[in-house]
Design a protein around this motif. Structure first.
Motif, PDB file in Angstrom:
ATOM      1  N   THR A 121      13.941  -7.141  13.397  1.00 52.21           N
ATOM      2  CA  THR A 121      13.394  -7.029  12.040  1.00 52.21           C
ATOM      3  C   THR A 121      13.406  -5.576  11.570  1.00 52.21           C
ATOM      4  OG1 THR A 121      11.978  -8.937  12.435  1.00 52.21           O
ATOM      5  CG2 THR A 121      11.369  -7.515  10.606  1.00 52.21           C
ATOM      6  N   GLU A 122      13.104  -4.651  12.478  1.00 51.11           N
ATOM      7  CA  GLU A 122      13.068  -3.227  12.117  1.00 51.11           C
ATOM      8  C   GLU A 122      14.440  -2.757  11.621  1.00 51.11           C
ATOM      9  OE1 GLU A 122      10.538  -1.381  11.709  1.00 51.11           O
ATOM     10  OE2 GLU A 122      11.470   0.600  11.552  1.00 51.11           O
ATOM     11  N   ARG A 149      -3.827  -1.695  -7.169  1.00 48.19           N
ATOM     12  CA  ARG A 149      -4.891  -1.178  -6.308  1.00 48.19           C
ATOM     13  C   ARG A 149      -4.462   0.130  -5.616  1.00 48.19           C
ATOM     14  NH1 ARG A 149      -5.522  -5.981  -2.313  1.00 48.19           N
ATOM     15  NH2 ARG A 149      -7.312  -4.779  -1.592  1.00 48.19           N
ATOM     16  N   LEU A 152      -5.252   0.443  -0.579  1.00 49.66           N
ATOM     17  CA  LEU A 152      -4.391   0.139   0.574  1.00 49.66           C
ATOM     18  C   LEU A 152      -3.238   1.143   0.551  1.00 49.66           C
ATOM     19  CD1 LEU A 152      -4.216  -3.795   0.614  1.00 49.66           C
ATOM     20  CD2 LEU A 152      -5.273  -2.310   2.335  1.00 49.66           C
ATOM     21  N   TRP A 156       2.263   0.377   3.150  1.00 52.07           N
ATOM     22  CA  TRP A 156       1.888  -0.984   3.530  1.00 52.07           C
ATOM     23  C   TRP A 156       2.177  -1.970   2.391  1.00 52.07           C
ATOM     24  CZ3 TRP A 156       1.184  -4.369   7.183  1.00 52.07           C
ATOM     25  CH2 TRP A 156       0.508  -5.561   6.917  1.00 52.07           C
ATOM     26  N   THR A 159       5.757  -2.702   2.378  1.00 55.78           N
ATOM     27  CA  THR A 159       6.061  -3.626   3.491  1.00 55.78           C
ATOM     28  C   THR A 159       5.720  -5.065   3.129  1.00 55.78           C
ATOM     29  OG1 THR A 159       5.862  -1.976   5.217  1.00 55.78           O
ATOM     30  CG2 THR A 159       5.361  -4.230   5.855  1.00 55.78           C
ATOM     31  N   SER A 163       8.143  -8.218   3.357  1.00 58.47           N
ATOM     32  CA  SER A 163       7.759  -9.271   4.276  1.00 58.47           C
ATOM     33  C   SER A 163       7.569 -10.608   3.542  1.00 58.47           C
ATOM     34  CB  SER A 163       6.498  -8.782   4.990  1.00 58.47           C
ATOM     35  OG  SER A 163       5.661  -9.805   5.330  1.00 58.47           O
ATOM     36  N   SER A 167       9.821 -13.862   3.986  1.00 57.57           N
ATOM     37  CA  SER A 167       9.160 -15.103   4.427  1.00 57.57           C
ATOM     38  C   SER A 167       9.552 -16.259   3.531  1.00 57.57           C
ATOM     39  CB  SER A 167       7.635 -14.974   4.350  1.00 57.57           C
ATOM     40  OG  SER A 167       7.167 -14.144   5.355  1.00 57.57           O
ATOM     41  N   LEU A 193      -2.013  -9.650  -4.596  1.00 55.81           N
ATOM     42  CA  LEU A 193      -2.140  -8.659  -3.538  1.00 55.81           C
ATOM     43  C   LEU A 193      -2.219  -7.235  -4.101  1.00 55.81           C
ATOM     44  CD1 LEU A 193      -0.133  -9.405  -0.423  1.00 55.81           C
ATOM     45  CD2 LEU A 193      -0.812  -7.076  -0.929  1.00 55.81           C
TER      46      LEU A 193
ATOM     47  N   ASP B 116      11.311 -10.448  19.056  1.00 55.47           N
ATOM     48  CA  ASP B 116      11.947 -10.298  17.739  1.00 55.47           C
ATOM     49  C   ASP B 116      13.404  -9.848  17.868  1.00 55.47           C
ATOM     50  OD1 ASP B 116      11.942  -9.924  14.791  1.00 55.47           O
ATOM     51  OD2 ASP B 116      12.178  -7.820  15.357  1.00 55.47           O
ATOM     52  N   THR B 160       1.770 -16.754   5.047  1.00 59.56           N
ATOM     53  CA  THR B 160       1.445 -15.351   4.751  1.00 59.56           C
ATOM     54  C   THR B 160       0.569 -14.769   5.869  1.00 59.56           C
ATOM     55  OG1 THR B 160      -0.458 -15.954   3.392  1.00 59.56           O
ATOM     56  CG2 THR B 160       1.631 -15.624   2.243  1.00 59.56           C
ATOM     57  N   SER B 163       2.969 -13.962   8.635  1.00 57.76           N
ATOM     58  CA  SER B 163       3.898 -12.917   8.235  1.00 57.76           C
ATOM     59  C   SER B 163       3.206 -11.551   8.128  1.00 57.76           C
ATOM     60  CB  SER B 163       4.539 -13.388   6.929  1.00 57.76           C
ATOM     61  OG  SER B 163       4.844 -12.353   6.095  1.00 57.76           O
ATOM     62  N   ILE B 164       1.985 -11.545   7.598  1.00 65.79           N
ATOM     63  CA  ILE B 164       1.277 -10.281   7.387  1.00 65.79           C
ATOM     64  C   ILE B 164       0.795  -9.689   8.712  1.00 65.79           C
ATOM     65  CG2 ILE B 164      -0.959  -9.454   6.485  1.00 65.79           C
ATOM     66  CD1 ILE B 164      -0.114 -10.822   3.839  1.00 65.79           C
ATOM     67  N   SER B 167       3.853  -8.382  10.454  1.00 64.34           N
ATOM     68  CA  SER B 167       4.301  -7.140   9.807  1.00 64.34           C
ATOM     69  C   SER B 167       3.464  -5.963  10.277  1.00 64.34           C
ATOM     70  CB  SER B 167       4.142  -7.218   8.284  1.00 64.34           C
ATOM     71  OG  SER B 167       5.086  -8.059   7.726  1.00 64.34           O
ATOM     72  N   ALA B 168       2.156  -6.195  10.429  1.00 65.84           N
ATOM     73  CA  ALA B 168       1.281  -5.114  10.889  1.00 65.84           C
ATOM     74  C   ALA B 168       1.699  -4.661  12.289  1.00 65.84           C
ATOM     75  CB  ALA B 168      -0.174  -5.567  10.874  1.00 65.84           C
ATOM     76  N   GLN B 170       4.755  -4.749  13.535  1.00 64.70           N
ATOM     77  CA  GLN B 170       5.977  -3.955  13.340  1.00 64.70           C
ATOM     78  C   GLN B 170       5.628  -2.552  12.827  1.00 64.70           C
ATOM     79  OE1 GLN B 170       9.152  -4.869  13.839  1.00 64.70           O
ATOM     80  NE2 GLN B 170       9.161  -7.112  13.848  1.00 64.70           N
ATOM     81  N   GLU B 171       4.699  -2.485  11.863  1.00 65.31           N
ATOM     82  CA  GLU B 171       4.327  -1.211  11.268  1.00 65.31           C
ATOM     83  C   GLU B 171       3.645  -0.299  12.287  1.00 65.31           C
ATOM     84  OE1 GLU B 171       6.389  -1.798   8.567  1.00 65.31           O
ATOM     85  OE2 GLU B 171       5.026  -0.395   7.586  1.00 65.31           O
ATOM     86  N   ALA B 174       6.325   1.000  14.583  1.00 67.20           N
ATOM     87  CA  ALA B 174       7.164   1.999  13.924  1.00 67.20           C
ATOM     88  C   ALA B 174       6.357   3.243  13.551  1.00 67.20           C
ATOM     89  CB  ALA B 174       7.807   1.389  12.683  1.00 67.20           C
ATOM     90  N   ARG B 176       4.006   3.443  11.276  1.00 65.98           N
ATOM     91  CA  ARG B 176       3.681   3.528   9.846  1.00 65.98           C
ATOM     92  C   ARG B 176       2.252   3.070   9.531  1.00 65.98           C
ATOM     93  NH1 ARG B 176       9.420   1.827   9.198  1.00 65.98           N
ATOM     94  NH2 ARG B 176       8.669  -0.306   9.427  1.00 65.98           N
ATOM     95  N   LEU B 177       1.546   2.534  10.529  1.00 67.00           N
ATOM     96  CA  LEU B 177       0.119   2.203  10.375  1.00 67.00           C
ATOM     97  C   LEU B 177      -0.599   2.798  11.579  1.00 67.00           C
ATOM     98  CD1 LEU B 177      -0.453  -1.583   9.401  1.00 67.00           C
ATOM     99  CD2 LEU B 177      -1.112   0.414   8.069  1.00 67.00           C
ATOM    100  N   VAL B 185      -6.932  -2.956   6.809  1.00 71.71           N
ATOM    101  CA  VAL B 185      -5.760  -3.269   5.978  1.00 71.71           C
ATOM    102  C   VAL B 185      -5.476  -4.779   6.015  1.00 71.71           C
ATOM    103  CG1 VAL B 185      -3.234  -3.056   5.958  1.00 71.71           C
ATOM    104  CG2 VAL B 185      -4.651  -0.991   5.996  1.00 71.71           C
ATOM    105  N   LEU B 186      -5.517  -5.368   7.218  1.00 72.47           N
ATOM    106  CA  LEU B 186      -5.257  -6.800   7.357  1.00 72.47           C
ATOM    107  C   LEU B 186      -6.301  -7.633   6.614  1.00 72.47           C
ATOM    108  CD1 LEU B 186      -4.225  -7.251  11.099  1.00 72.47           C
ATOM    109  CD2 LEU B 186      -2.829  -7.691   9.077  1.00 72.47           C
ATOM    110  N   THR B 189      -5.944  -7.249   2.785  1.00 74.20           N
ATOM    111  CA  THR B 189      -4.719  -7.892   2.311  1.00 74.20           C
ATOM    112  C   THR B 189      -4.898  -9.407   2.269  1.00 74.20           C
ATOM    113  OG1 THR B 189      -3.402  -6.113   3.285  1.00 74.20           O
ATOM    114  CG2 THR B 189      -2.235  -8.151   2.753  1.00 74.20           C
TER     115      THR B 189
END
Lengths: 198, 198
Positions: A121-122, A149, A152, A156, A159, A163, A167, A193, B116, B160, B163-164, B167-168, B170-171, B174, B176-177, B185-186, B189
């Motif tokens: 995925t990356e 908003r 956040l 993110w 992303t 995502s 999906s 969102l 993945d 969702t 997926s969310i 994604s977190a 992956q972030e 990487a 990025r989080l 954040v989760l 969201t």
């Protein structure tokens, strides 16, 4: 000086190689967008090149799928253009960007499925860096305008766009979303969102 | 009747096989959760079995990663339990479920990255069918109680969540989080995505 003479064949060979690569990428995009299991042999045949030639440019099916994805995203990025990204109210521009991005992704949904089977995925995300810069610019403007908003992190929110739209492609392919409902589902999801919190 | 005598070795061989499989899955979970590139040879060694034995049970690295993922999700599903899923107010129960799911996913983040790389997203999603039934039950209750929106299809809202939270992962991987921000954040969201629309 024989340099010029000695070099003469090179441009021709290079031109041949470029023509072959272009034909392979075009055939790869077409075949994989119709059937994610399309083989290297099928793609070579459709491109009118031998398998040895294809493997000379793309040493594995994975490398070929990677290059086809890159090629398709580049074309999509050029086709998307900037439209009303910097002018319309941000939520309206976001709905438009989702609509046009989905149109392109839906057309190449099976290519995305093929890529998802062989690439991380990356890596798929890296190929989308350029179109996602447009998403980032739009979300940042919406935040400045007070339409989106700010509680956040911007990366993110970018992303979640990537995502959620991907999906939706998976859900379509698995038959869990109908073609008629995708666009509205995507818009509602993304806008709720992004909406500023009271 | 020689049946009993002739069958004697079978239970032992079967018990050996079960012990080996359990050791391979345990070692696979441990090694892949530390390093997504862990090799089949490393996992065989850590499990104390020969490579031939391992390949006898799992014919490819892909098959092994698939089985390790299945094993880990099963354990995670058992560990999650039902807690306050059916009792606390739905938004509060959702925040709790996100927190406990993230704790488990974060611990096995690298195993997810390994999966993945070799498995299609649809296959990874299939492995999560059981824990996602809990998510579905909670969202459906929140809809009944008037705490969650009803203008988006239930299967999409479940998607969702999957997926969310992935994604977190992956972030995080990487960079990025940051570890500190993920949970908030989760929750923000997911809850803004589920909130009923005025």
């Amino acid at each position: 000086m024989v340099r010029t003479a000695a070099r003469q064949p090179v441009p021709t060979r290079r031109a041949d190689a470029e023509r072959n690569i272009a034909a392979i990428l075009e055939a790869g995009t077409r075949l994989l967008s119709a059937d994610p299991t399309a083989s290297v042999a099928d793609i070579a045949k459709a491109a009118g090149v031998g398998r040895v030639t294809l493997y000379g440019h793309f040493p594995s099916r994975e490398a070929l799928v990677d290059a086809v994805l890159d090629h398709t995203v580049d074309m999509a990025d050029a086709a998307l253009g900037d439209g009303e990204i910097d002018t319309a109210p941000a939520p309206e521009a976001m709905a438009g960007l989702l609509r046009s991005s989905w149109e392109i992704l839906d057309r190449h949904r099976r290519l995305f499925v093929a890529a998802d089977r062989v690439l991380a995925t990356e890596r798929i995300r890296e190929h989308h860096d350029r179109p996602l810069r447009r998403v980032e610019r739009l979300i940042a403007r919406g935040q400045d305008d007070g339409d989106f908003r700010t509680d956040l992190p911007l990366p993110w929110l970018v992303t979640t766009f990537f995502s959620i739209i991907h999906s939706a492609a998976q859900e379509r392919e698995a038959g869990r979303l109908s073609p008629e409902e995708v666009e509205q589902v995507l818009t509602k999801t993304m806008l709720s969102l992004l909406a500023p919190k009271p």
